[in-house]
Design a protein around this motif. Sequence first.
Motif, PDB file in Angstrom:
ATOM      1  N   ILE A 136       7.768  -7.851   9.407  1.00 31.00           N
ATOM      2  CA  ILE A 136       7.704  -6.659   8.557  1.00 31.00           C
ATOM      3  C   ILE A 136       6.819  -6.929   7.342  1.00 31.00           C
ATOM      4  O   ILE A 136       5.998  -6.091   6.946  1.00 31.00           O
ATOM      5  CB  ILE A 136       9.119  -6.236   8.106  1.00 31.00           C
ATOM      6  N   THR A 137       6.964  -8.112   6.765  1.00 32.05           N
ATOM      7  CA  THR A 137       6.166  -8.466   5.587  1.00 32.05           C
ATOM      8  C   THR A 137       4.691  -8.589   5.936  1.00 32.05           C
ATOM      9  O   THR A 137       3.819  -8.207   5.141  1.00 32.05           O
ATOM     10  CB  THR A 137       6.682  -9.780   4.968  1.00 32.05           C
ATOM     11  N   ILE A 138       4.403  -9.106   7.117  1.00 31.05           N
ATOM     12  CA  ILE A 138       3.004  -9.183   7.571  1.00 31.05           C
ATOM     13  C   ILE A 138       2.395  -7.785   7.648  1.00 31.05           C
ATOM     14  O   ILE A 138       1.275  -7.545   7.182  1.00 31.05           O
ATOM     15  CB  ILE A 138       2.916  -9.888   8.940  1.00 31.05           C
ATOM     16  N   ARG A 139       3.139  -6.850   8.226  1.00 33.04           N
ATOM     17  CA  ARG A 139       2.640  -5.477   8.327  1.00 33.04           C
ATOM     18  C   ARG A 139       2.510  -4.844   6.935  1.00 33.04           C
ATOM     19  O   ARG A 139       1.570  -4.086   6.674  1.00 33.04           O
ATOM     20  CB  ARG A 139       3.582  -4.645   9.205  1.00 33.04           C
ATOM     21  N   TYR A 140       3.440  -5.167   6.057  1.00 34.70           N
ATOM     22  CA  TYR A 140       3.385  -4.665   4.679  1.00 34.70           C
ATOM     23  C   TYR A 140       2.089  -5.141   4.018  1.00 34.70           C
ATOM     24  O   TYR A 140       1.362  -4.355   3.389  1.00 34.70           O
ATOM     25  CB  TYR A 140       4.600  -5.182   3.906  1.00 34.70           C
ATOM     26  N   TYR A 141       1.811  -6.421   4.167  1.00 32.06           N
ATOM     27  CA  TYR A 141       0.593  -6.972   3.571  1.00 32.06           C
ATOM     28  C   TYR A 141      -0.656  -6.306   4.151  1.00 32.06           C
ATOM     29  O   TYR A 141      -1.580  -5.936   3.407  1.00 32.06           O
ATOM     30  CB  TYR A 141       0.526  -8.482   3.795  1.00 32.06           C
ATOM     31  N   GLU A 142      -0.691  -6.140   5.462  1.00 34.33           N
ATOM     32  CA  GLU A 142      -1.867  -5.543   6.103  1.00 34.33           C
ATOM     33  C   GLU A 142      -2.109  -4.122   5.599  1.00 34.33           C
ATOM     34  O   GLU A 142      -3.251  -3.750   5.279  1.00 34.33           O
ATOM     35  CB  GLU A 142      -1.684  -5.544   7.622  1.00 34.33           C
ATOM     36  N   LEU A 143      -1.045  -3.336   5.516  1.00 32.41           N
ATOM     37  CA  LEU A 143      -1.185  -1.951   5.057  1.00 32.41           C
ATOM     38  C   LEU A 143      -1.577  -1.889   3.585  1.00 32.41           C
ATOM     39  O   LEU A 143      -2.441  -1.095   3.190  1.00 32.41           O
ATOM     40  CB  LEU A 143       0.127  -1.193   5.287  1.00 32.41           C
ATOM     41  N   ALA A 144      -0.942  -2.726   2.761  1.00 35.83           N
ATOM     42  CA  ALA A 144      -1.236  -2.717   1.327  1.00 35.83           C
ATOM     43  C   ALA A 144      -2.649  -3.220   1.051  1.00 35.83           C
ATOM     44  O   ALA A 144      -3.375  -2.648   0.220  1.00 35.83           O
ATOM     45  CB  ALA A 144      -0.212  -3.572   0.579  1.00 35.83           C
ATOM     46  N   ALA A 145      -3.048  -4.289   1.730  1.00 36.28           N
ATOM     47  CA  ALA A 145      -4.387  -4.842   1.518  1.00 36.28           C
ATOM     48  C   ALA A 145      -5.459  -3.829   1.910  1.00 36.28           C
ATOM     49  O   ALA A 145      -6.484  -3.694   1.227  1.00 36.28           O
ATOM     50  CB  ALA A 145      -4.551  -6.129   2.327  1.00 36.28           C
ATOM     51  N   ASP A 146      -5.220  -3.113   2.994  1.00 35.55           N
ATOM     52  CA  ASP A 146      -6.174  -2.086   3.421  1.00 35.55           C
ATOM     53  C   ASP A 146      -6.243  -0.957   2.396  1.00 35.55           C
ATOM     54  O   ASP A 146      -7.330  -0.466   2.065  1.00 35.55           O
ATOM     55  CB  ASP A 146      -5.754  -1.539   4.786  1.00 35.55           C
ATOM     56  N   LEU A 147      -5.084  -0.563   1.874  1.00 32.05           N
ATOM     57  CA  LEU A 147      -5.035   0.505   0.872  1.00 32.05           C
ATOM     58  C   LEU A 147      -5.813   0.115  -0.381  1.00 32.05           C
ATOM     59  O   LEU A 147      -6.609   0.902  -0.913  1.00 32.05           O
ATOM     60  CB  LEU A 147      -3.577   0.801   0.511  1.00 32.05           C
ATOM     61  N   VAL A 148      -5.598  -1.106  -0.849  1.00 33.41           N
ATOM     62  CA  VAL A 148      -6.277  -1.585  -2.060  1.00 33.41           C
ATOM     63  C   VAL A 148      -7.779  -1.707  -1.818  1.00 33.41           C
ATOM     64  O   VAL A 148      -8.596  -1.340  -2.678  1.00 33.41           O
ATOM     65  CB  VAL A 148      -5.683  -2.937  -2.507  1.00 33.41           C
ATOM     66  N   SER A 149      -8.153  -2.207  -0.646  1.00 34.80           N
ATOM     67  CA  SER A 149      -9.572  -2.362  -0.325  1.00 34.80           C
ATOM     68  C   SER A 149     -10.289  -1.015  -0.333  1.00 34.80           C
ATOM     69  O   SER A 149     -11.373  -0.876  -0.922  1.00 34.80           O
ATOM     70  CB  SER A 149      -9.722  -3.026   1.046  1.00 34.80           C
ATOM     71  N   VAL A 150      -9.687  -0.026   0.300  1.00 35.69           N
ATOM     72  CA  VAL A 150     -10.290   1.310   0.337  1.00 35.69           C
ATOM     73  C   VAL A 150     -10.359   1.907  -1.068  1.00 35.69           C
ATOM     74  O   VAL A 150     -11.360   2.523  -1.449  1.00 35.69           O
ATOM     75  CB  VAL A 150      -9.490   2.236   1.276  1.00 35.69           C
ATOM     76  N   ALA A 151      -9.298   1.702  -1.861  1.00 36.06           N
ATOM     77  CA  ALA A 151      -9.274   2.237  -3.228  1.00 36.06           C
ATOM     78  C   ALA A 151     -10.393   1.637  -4.067  1.00 36.06           C
ATOM     79  O   ALA A 151     -11.068   2.349  -4.833  1.00 36.06           O
ATOM     80  CB  ALA A 151      -7.918   1.954  -3.870  1.00 36.06           C
TER      81      ALA A 151
END
Length: 232
Positions: A136-151
Amino acid sequence: MHLCLQVIHDINFLGKEISGAYLDHVLRVLSSCSTEILDLVKQSILHCGKSLDDLLPLVINTIKEALVQKSVEDLRQLKGITATYRMTNKPLPVRHSPYVAGVLRPLKTFLDGEQATKYLTNDARNSLLLGAATDITIRYYELAADLVSVARKTESSLQRIRQGAQRRAGASSDVSDHNVSDTDKICMQLFLDIQEYGRNLAVLGVEAADIDAFRSLWQCVAPADRQDEIKF
């Protein structure tokens, strides 16, 4: 998932029966045979019991994957953070997002359930807990990192557009905007969220800082003065 728990119960029961009462019964029936034959029969039956035990990790993994998928459904709500802060002039957030409360709920509800308490051994429970929390934490990191990168990419593009407009208007484009950026707000919201997530992990008995993906998540969104120590 409850069917999987029943399967775990049946595997454990059959394993004990095969290596216990069933083995004793077969050896009594064949007691007139030579020691060599009895030993071969015994080893064959014990091997069958071990083959059943080898199925347990597969069943537990099936449960884990189902729980992780349920948690990811809640995690996807973090994508809404961008819309909350992108060009809305909202102040820096001061509390975690509502979605965080639901991320680990499927896992906790399952582990606290009557059947899990009854059928899972301590080792199986701990394996399931740590495995699910890690994934779950791996998926959390992937989603958050993608969000920050796009932002950050979006903000960089907008900044170039503003600077181009300033140059065309004859204004200076060298002056930096010292206001808190939208990306700063998004990262702060995520930072508040992962702190609450870390506290929820602790309630389940998992140390967030021991999970590699959580450390990466922390590095991704924590302010510069909070990067060195995971504390919440």
